[in-house]
Structure formats: structure tokens, C-alpha cells
Design a protein around this motif. Structure first.
Motif, PDB file in Angstrom:
ATOM      1  N   LEU A 109       1.156  -1.189   0.232  1.00  0.00           N
ATOM      2  CA  LEU A 109       0.191  -0.112  -0.217  1.00  0.00           C
ATOM      3  C   LEU A 109       0.784   1.022   0.033  1.00  0.00           C
ATOM      4  CD1 LEU A 109      -2.662   1.354   0.005  1.00  0.00           C
ATOM      5  CD2 LEU A 109      -2.745   1.080   2.650  1.00  0.00           C
ATOM      6  N   ALA A 110       1.725   0.996   0.613  1.00  0.00           N
ATOM      7  CA  ALA A 110       3.105   2.490   0.634  1.00  0.00           C
ATOM      8  C   ALA A 110       3.196   2.352  -0.117  1.00  0.00           C
ATOM      9  CB  ALA A 110       3.760   2.210   2.245  1.00  0.00           C
ATOM     10  N   LEU A 111       4.484   1.075  -1.326  1.00  0.00           N
ATOM     11  CA  LEU A 111       4.571   1.616  -2.321  1.00  0.00           C
ATOM     12  C   LEU A 111       3.728   2.247  -3.417  1.00  0.00           C
ATOM     13  CD1 LEU A 111       6.568  -2.336  -2.797  1.00  0.00           C
ATOM     14  CD2 LEU A 111       7.901   0.493  -2.859  1.00  0.00           C
ATOM     15  N   GLY A 112       2.404   1.617  -3.587  1.00  0.00           N
ATOM     16  CA  GLY A 112       1.132   1.663  -5.092  1.00  0.00           C
ATOM     17  C   GLY A 112       0.551   3.331  -4.488  1.00  0.00           C
ATOM     18  N   ALA A 113       1.086   4.425  -2.754  1.00  0.00           N
ATOM     19  CA  ALA A 113       0.948   4.838  -2.792  1.00  0.00           C
ATOM     20  C   ALA A 113       2.067   6.226  -3.148  1.00  0.00           C
ATOM     21  CB  ALA A 113       0.326   5.311  -1.100  1.00  0.00           C
ATOM     22  N   TRP A 114       3.020   5.992  -2.629  1.00  0.00           N
ATOM     23  CA  TRP A 114       4.452   6.585  -3.184  1.00  0.00           C
ATOM     24  C   TRP A 114       4.499   6.934  -4.124  1.00  0.00           C
ATOM     25  CZ3 TRP A 114       8.266   6.937  -6.359  1.00  0.00           C
ATOM     26  CH2 TRP A 114       9.853   7.551  -5.862  1.00  0.00           C
ATOM     27  N   PHE A 115       3.709   5.760  -5.433  1.00  0.00           N
ATOM     28  CA  PHE A 115       4.044   5.914  -7.184  1.00  0.00           C
ATOM     29  C   PHE A 115       2.425   7.352  -7.618  1.00  0.00           C
ATOM     30  CE2 PHE A 115       6.800   2.064  -6.938  1.00  0.00           C
ATOM     31  CZ  PHE A 115       7.967   2.148  -8.326  1.00  0.00           C
ATOM     32  N   TYR A 116       1.548   6.213  -6.912  1.00  0.00           N
ATOM     33  CA  TYR A 116       0.855   7.507  -7.220  1.00  0.00           C
ATOM     34  C   TYR A 116       0.779   8.666  -6.778  1.00  0.00           C
ATOM     35  CZ  TYR A 116      -4.817   9.236  -7.576  1.00  0.00           C
ATOM     36  OH  TYR A 116      -5.902   9.573  -8.294  1.00  0.00           O
ATOM     37  N   ILE A 117       1.165   9.625  -5.245  1.00  0.00           N
ATOM     38  CA  ILE A 117       1.684  10.958  -5.290  1.00  0.00           C
ATOM     39  C   ILE A 117       2.683  10.908  -5.924  1.00  0.00           C
ATOM     40  CG2 ILE A 117       2.001  12.161  -3.506  1.00  0.00           C
ATOM     41  CD1 ILE A 117       0.908  10.264  -1.296  1.00  0.00           C
ATOM     42  N   THR A 118       3.821  10.389  -6.383  1.00  0.00           N
ATOM     43  CA  THR A 118       4.801  11.323  -6.959  1.00  0.00           C
ATOM     44  C   THR A 118       4.566  11.412  -8.520  1.00  0.00           C
ATOM     45  OG1 THR A 118       5.947   8.577  -7.774  1.00  0.00           O
ATOM     46  CG2 THR A 118       6.737  10.823  -5.936  1.00  0.00           C
ATOM     47  N   ALA A 119       3.450  10.286  -9.158  1.00  0.00           N
ATOM     48  CA  ALA A 119       3.195  11.421 -10.937  1.00  0.00           C
ATOM     49  C   ALA A 119       2.345  12.163 -10.674  1.00  0.00           C
ATOM     50  CB  ALA A 119       1.992   9.974 -11.048  1.00  0.00           C
ATOM     51  N   MET A 120       1.761  12.080  -9.639  1.00  0.00           N
ATOM     52  CA  MET A 120       1.198  13.950  -9.772  1.00  0.00           C
ATOM     53  C   MET A 120       1.874  15.224  -9.682  1.00  0.00           C
ATOM     54  SD  MET A 120      -2.682  13.342  -8.046  1.00  0.00           S
ATOM     55  CE  MET A 120      -1.721  12.920  -6.091  1.00  0.00           C
ATOM     56  N   SER A 121       2.899  14.819  -9.592  1.00  0.00           N
ATOM     57  CA  SER A 121       4.458  15.636  -9.163  1.00  0.00           C
ATOM     58  C   SER A 121       3.902  16.620  -8.189  1.00  0.00           C
ATOM     59  CB  SER A 121       3.534  17.181 -10.134  1.00  0.00           C
ATOM     60  OG  SER A 121       3.911  16.232 -11.893  1.00  0.00           O
ATOM     61  N   ILE A 122       3.745  15.389  -7.114  1.00  0.00           N
ATOM     62  CA  ILE A 122       4.430  15.444  -5.637  1.00  0.00           C
ATOM     63  C   ILE A 122       5.102  15.088  -4.969  1.00  0.00           C
ATOM     64  CG2 ILE A 122       2.747  16.077  -3.289  1.00  0.00           C
ATOM     65  CD1 ILE A 122       0.419  15.441  -4.659  1.00  0.00           C
ATOM     66  N   TRP A 123       6.209  15.735  -3.989  1.00  0.00           N
ATOM     67  CA  TRP A 123       7.536  15.440  -3.632  1.00  0.00           C
ATOM     68  C   TRP A 123       7.133  14.573  -1.997  1.00  0.00           C
ATOM     69  CZ3 TRP A 123      10.152  15.962   1.035  1.00  0.00           C
ATOM     70  CH2 TRP A 123      11.473  14.920   0.787  1.00  0.00           C
ATOM     71  N   LEU A 124       7.529  13.275  -2.286  1.00  0.00           N
ATOM     72  CA  LEU A 124       7.518  12.607  -1.309  1.00  0.00           C
ATOM     73  C   LEU A 124       9.103  12.130  -1.227  1.00  0.00           C
ATOM     74  CD1 LEU A 124       4.553  10.654  -1.231  1.00  0.00           C
ATOM     75  CD2 LEU A 124       4.883  12.440   0.186  1.00  0.00           C
ATOM     76  N   PRO A 125       9.077  12.098   0.129  1.00  0.00           N
ATOM     77  CA  PRO A 125      11.045  10.899   0.069  1.00  0.00           C
ATOM     78  C   PRO A 125      11.434  10.339  -0.622  1.00  0.00           C
ATOM     79  CG  PRO A 125      10.205  11.256   2.117  1.00  0.00           C
ATOM     80  CD  PRO A 125       9.170  11.599   1.129  1.00  0.00           C
ATOM     81  N   GLY A 126      12.266   9.881  -0.835  1.00  0.00           N
ATOM     82  CA  GLY A 126      12.814   8.749  -1.763  1.00  0.00           C
ATOM     83  C   GLY A 126      13.241   7.285  -1.042  1.00  0.00           C
ATOM     84  N   TRP A 127      13.175   8.104  -0.006  1.00  0.00           N
ATOM     85  CA  TRP A 127      14.186   6.900   0.611  1.00  0.00           C
ATOM     86  C   TRP A 127      12.327   5.727   1.310  1.00  0.00           C
ATOM     87  CZ3 TRP A 127      10.970   6.846   5.219  1.00  0.00           C
ATOM     88  CH2 TRP A 127      10.615   7.940   5.725  1.00  0.00           C
ATOM     89  N   LEU A 128      11.116   6.507   1.265  1.00  0.00           N
ATOM     90  CA  LEU A 128      10.169   5.757   1.822  1.00  0.00           C
ATOM     91  C   LEU A 128       9.997   4.321   0.395  1.00  0.00           C
ATOM     92  CD1 LEU A 128       7.773   5.949   3.310  1.00  0.00           C
ATOM     93  CD2 LEU A 128       6.735   7.271   1.341  1.00  0.00           C
ATOM     94  N   PRO A 129       9.803   4.376  -0.621  1.00  0.00           N
ATOM     95  CA  PRO A 129       9.851   3.231  -1.687  1.00  0.00           C
ATOM     96  C   PRO A 129      10.635   1.665  -0.405  1.00  0.00           C
ATOM     97  CG  PRO A 129      10.641   5.158  -2.718  1.00  0.00           C
ATOM     98  CD  PRO A 129      10.325   6.063  -1.900  1.00  0.00           C
ATOM     99  N   VAL A 130      12.278   3.286  -0.614  1.00  0.00           N
ATOM    100  CA  VAL A 130      13.476   1.454  -1.075  1.00  0.00           C
ATOM    101  C   VAL A 130      12.174   0.746   0.760  1.00  0.00           C
ATOM    102  CG1 VAL A 130      15.337   1.312   0.817  1.00  0.00           C
ATOM    103  CG2 VAL A 130      14.413   2.858  -1.717  1.00  0.00           C
TER     104      VAL A 130
END
Length: 488
Positions: free
Chosen positions: A348-369
Motif C-alpha cells: 500500500l505504501a509503494l502504491g501510494a508513493w508511486f500514485y502521489i509522485t506521479a502527480m508531481s508531488i514530492w515525497l522522500p525517496g527513502w520511503l519506497p526503498v
């Protein structure tokens, strides 16, 4: 005083034949380790095979690589039931040796030719070994293990597979293509030679009426003499179980379906295995490189593709080691529920990260890792190995082979469809919805485990079925007075 501690630990490890049983389990799982190497081999070797100056006569196309990944799971769809029948007729030992032979043939084909037809044919032969690994190895482990370490030995199945992944990842990074090929070929060859000296399972020997051989095999596994009183009691229990099995009607799908409790156990086994196979774990492994690449854009994380696979393999192995250490303490049910829930949260966290960043909203890169690492760890620590342990403990000797074979065929079909449908699904839904969809599969699996899966740790088959029937409440029951109870 401190110098005596290693001797005390060694004596404790040898007590009850634990050392012998672990050694036997390691020998049984070597084909699984080599199969893990075969599956992991494609990751570091694909860039070499597709290079213009690589070892292949001509660069291998993406279509060939896709078929190599999926064709391995095609033969087990049809061969699972055949392998189970082979193990019941001729023994677990013979079938394990044939599994190693299939692995040798698979590697030798690639040694002689790297043309597309040879690469695909090699993986198809490996599919026969896949059926052997996933059907026979869990049975072998269950039937040589004492009750108090049965879960730990059962979890070695996935641990060995993940160790195989890590070995070939490291070898692919440091050794030449040819050296890796010879290493992968040598392991099943040596296993076939050494495994000839290993005993057949006592359960199968009793079934064949070879009581003397069964007593000798059990004496070695329990690290005691053939005249030991406790050993004699265990052999007699195996004989009583076999006589009871003979007095009943021959196991068949009809008998499995007609008996309500056995059919309920069958549904549970199929559901937990399907939940495990469709949780999206393969997608996470396939997309690991892209996750590392996107994370490197916002954090100082620069790893070569091979180094990335080594990190993934190390996390898998660490999770498997944790599973082997804690499965006897936590029990099967809650370890499965906890790791499936953790896997779902990670997805769920991976899906949310990809979904939010696809809308050009910045999220930390360490989160998906972190989410990816947690997903891989949780899956290896319980979600992958525990269903195999539960499935082997839910059935008597009569039904165990046929159910394991059926479940193996269903799993192979699931893996084949996932590997072939991955790209179309990705293009249709997008990676974010794929991860979110798989997270819901994990959450459904968690709820099902909590509501319907019984705890099988330290329970006889009769006690497990009493829980399924509602005749006994769901609570853990320890082995009385430290005695082991034989379970066919």
C-alpha cells in the motif's frame, strides 16, 4: 568455564538428534537451493545475454527472456500430481534424486548452447525440477523432523531457495559467465552423489513394510540406538498409524471431498497458498531495480543493477533466517497473519508513493526503498514459508501427497500467469494500482488467516481436526510431558 560453553551448546544441539535432522534437512533442500540459483541466474545474466559482444551467438530478445521467465512454471501445472504419485510409489529419496538430475540436465543444456531454443528448453526442463522441489521437499522435511523442530525445518525450504538467489547474485557480480555456469552445474551433481547415502523417510519405509530399515533411519535421525525404548514406541506408533490408514478406504479426491473436515482443511490449504502466490511478491522483485533508480534521484543511493539484486537477495535470506528461528515460538497462524499484514502495508505504501509522485508531488525517496525492503523481509519471514508448513501439517499421509501436488500445480499456474501478464497489467493499470491491488490481496489473506486458519504447532492431526470441527477451542497445546507425538 567459557571454553566449555561451545561443548555444552554442541551437546544440546545433538540432543534428540537435532543436529542429524538439520543435516538431513539441509541435504534435502539442496535441490531447492539450486532451483533458487536457476531462478536468480536470469537477473545478472540477462544483460550479458542481450549484449552484442556477450557469450550468446546472437543477442537474446526480450521475448525470449519473457518466455524463459514464465516457461519454468508451465510444466509443474501438469506434472505436480505425477510427481506426488511418484513420491508415494517409489519414495521421497528417489524423487529427490530425479529432481537433482533434472537440474543437471537443465544446466548442461545451457553449457552446450546459448541459442534461444536451448535457453527456453533448459527452463522447461527446470520446470520438472520445480515440481519436484515444491511437492517432495516439504513432505521429506515433515517426515524426518521431530515435532519440536518441525516448523523450523519446514521453513528451511524457502530459506534454501532465497540462499540460492543470493549465491547466484553474488557469483554473477564477481565471476565470469562460464564460471557461474560451472558452479551452478556442480551443485546438483555433487548432491546426487552425496544424497545416495541419505536415508529414506521412516514414514515411507513403514508404509513399504521395511520396519528394520525404518527403525535404523529413525535411530540415526534421533541420534540414538535401534534398541532405544522411546524409538521403539515411535516405530510402533508409525505402524499403528499405517495400519489405521490401511483400514480406511484408499485416499481419493472423492474421499477428500466427502469428509467435511478434510475438505475444510483442503480449502484452507488452497486459500493460504493462493494468498501467498498472488500477493504481488514477484512484482516487487521485478520492479526492485526501478524503485532503486527512482529513489536515487532524491537520495544518495547509487547502486549498480547487480548490487541492487544482491541487496534484495540479502534481505530475502535474512527474512528466511528469522522465520526459521521464530516459527516454533510464535506458532504458524500468527506469524502468517503478521507477515501478510506487514506485506500488505508495504504494498500500500509503494502504491501510494508511486500514485502521489506521479502527480508531481514530492515525497522522500527513502520511503519506497524502506517499503520494498519491509515487503521482501516480511514475505520471506513468514508469508512465503509458513503456508508450506501449514499445508504439510493439515493432512494425513493418505492425503498429504495428493493435496501438496494439487496445490503445487495451482501455484505454478498462478506464477505462470503472473509472469506473462505482468507487462500488460502494468500498462493497463499503472504500477501504483498494481501495488494497491496486491495490498488488498494481502489484507484479505490476513483476515482469512485470523478467522479460519487453525494453529497447527504442537498439535496432532486429531487435535487440528477437532479445532476445525469446533470440538476444541483454538488455543495452543504443548506436547505433554515433552513427548513427541507421531503424525502421519
Amino acid at each position: 568455564m567459557l571454553g566449555l560453553l561451545p561443548l555444552k551448546w554442541l551437546a544440546r544441539f545433538q540432543e534428540g538428534g537435532i543436529a542429524n535432522q538439520f543435516f538431513m534437512a539441509l541435504m534435502v533442500t539442496i535441490p531447492v537451493l539450486n532451483f533458487g540459483m536457476l531462478m536468480g541466474w536470469q537477473s545478472p545474466m540477462t544483460p550479458l545475454l542481450q549484449a552484442a559482444d556477450g557469450p550468446a551467438p546472437e543477442p537474446i530478445t526480450d521475448e525470449t527472456i519473457s518466455w524463459m521467465a514464465s516457461i519454468t512454471f508451465f510444466p509443474p501445472i501438469f506434472c505436480g500430481l505425477f510427481v506426488g504419485d511418484l513420491a508415494d510409489r517409489y519414495g521421497r529419496k528417489i524423487t529427490t534424486l530425479l529432481t537433482s538430475l533434472c537440474l543437471v540436465i537443465s544446466w548442461v543444456i545451457i553449457l552446450f548452447s546459448l541459442r534461444p531454443w536451448a535457453l527456453i528448453a533448459s527452463r522447461a526442463v527446470a520446470g520438472l525440477a520445480c515440481a519436484g522441489c515444491y511437492v517432495v521437499t516439504p513432505l521429506y522435511l515433515k517426515e524426518v523432523a521431530a515435532d519440536n523442530i518441525r516448523g523450523a525445518l519446514g521453513s528451511l525450504f524457502i530459506l534454501s531457495q532465497n540462499l540460492g538467489y543470493l549465491i547466484v547474485y553474488i557469483a554473477g557480480d564477481y565471476f565470469s559467465f562460464t564460471a557461474v555456469m560451472w558452479l551452478c552445474t556442480a551443485i546438483p551433481v555433487l548432491h546426487m552423489l552425496v544424497f545416495l547415502a541419505m536415508p529414506e523417510t521412516p514414514v515411507f519405509l513403514v508404509k513399504q513394510g521395511k520396519l528394520k530399515e525404518a527403525r535404523a533411519a529413525l535411530a540415526w535421525l534421533r541420534h540414538t540406538s535401534v534398541d532405544d525404548k522411546n524409538l521403539e514406541e515411535e516405530v510402533q506408533q508409525l505402524e499403528r498409524d499405517e495400519e489405521y490408514a490401511k483400514s480406511m478406504k484408499k485416499a481419493s479426491w472423492k474421499s477428500l471431498i466427502q469428509d467435511k473436515t478434510t475438505f475444510k482443511a483442503f480449502r484452507i490449504a488452497v486459500n493460504v497458498m493462493l494468498s501467498q502466490e498472488t500477493c504481488g511478491y514477484l512484482v516487487v522483485l521485478m520492479y526492485a531495480g526501478s524503485i532503486f533508480e527512482q529513489a536515487s534521484e532524491s537520495i544518495s543511493l547509487t547502486l549498480s543493477p547487480n548490487k541492487q539484486t544482491i541487496v534484495v537477495g540479502a534481505i530475502q535470506l535474512l527474512g528466511s533466517i528469522v522465520a526459521s528461528c521464530i516459527v516454533e515460538k510464535t506458532g504458524r497462524k500468527w506469524l502468517l497473519a503478521g507477515t501478510s499484514f506487514a506485506t500488505g502495508l508495504s504494498m500500500l505504501a509503494l502504491g501510494a508513493w508511486f500514485y502521489i509522485t506521479a502527480m508531481s508531488i514530492w515525497l522522500p525517496g527513502w520511503l519506497p526503498v524502506v517499503a520494498m525492503c519491509l515487503c521482501i523481509f516480511a514475505d520471506a519471514a513468514g508469508y512465503q514459508p509458513v503456508p508450506y508448513v501449514i499445508t504439510s501439517e493439515l493432512f494425513s499421509f493418505q492425503h498429504r501427497g495428493m493435496v501438496t501436488s494439487f496445490v503445487s500445480s495451482v501455484d505454478a499456474l498462478s506464477d505462470f500467469l503472473q509472469t506473462k501478464a505482468y507487462d500488460p497489467l502494468l500498462k493497463l493499470l499503472g504500477i501504483h494500482w498494481v501495488f494497491i491491488m496486491f495490498s488488498f490481496v494481502c489484507f484479505i489473506g490476513t483476515a482469512y488467516t485470523v478467522l479460519y486458519v487453525p494453529e497447527t504447532k504442537d498439535r496432532t492431526l486429531e487435535e487440528i481436526y477437532a479445532v476445525l470441527d469446533g470440538r476444541q477451542k483454538e488455543k495452543r497445546k504443548d506436547v505433554e510431558n515433552g513427548k513427541e507425538i507421531s503424525r502421519l
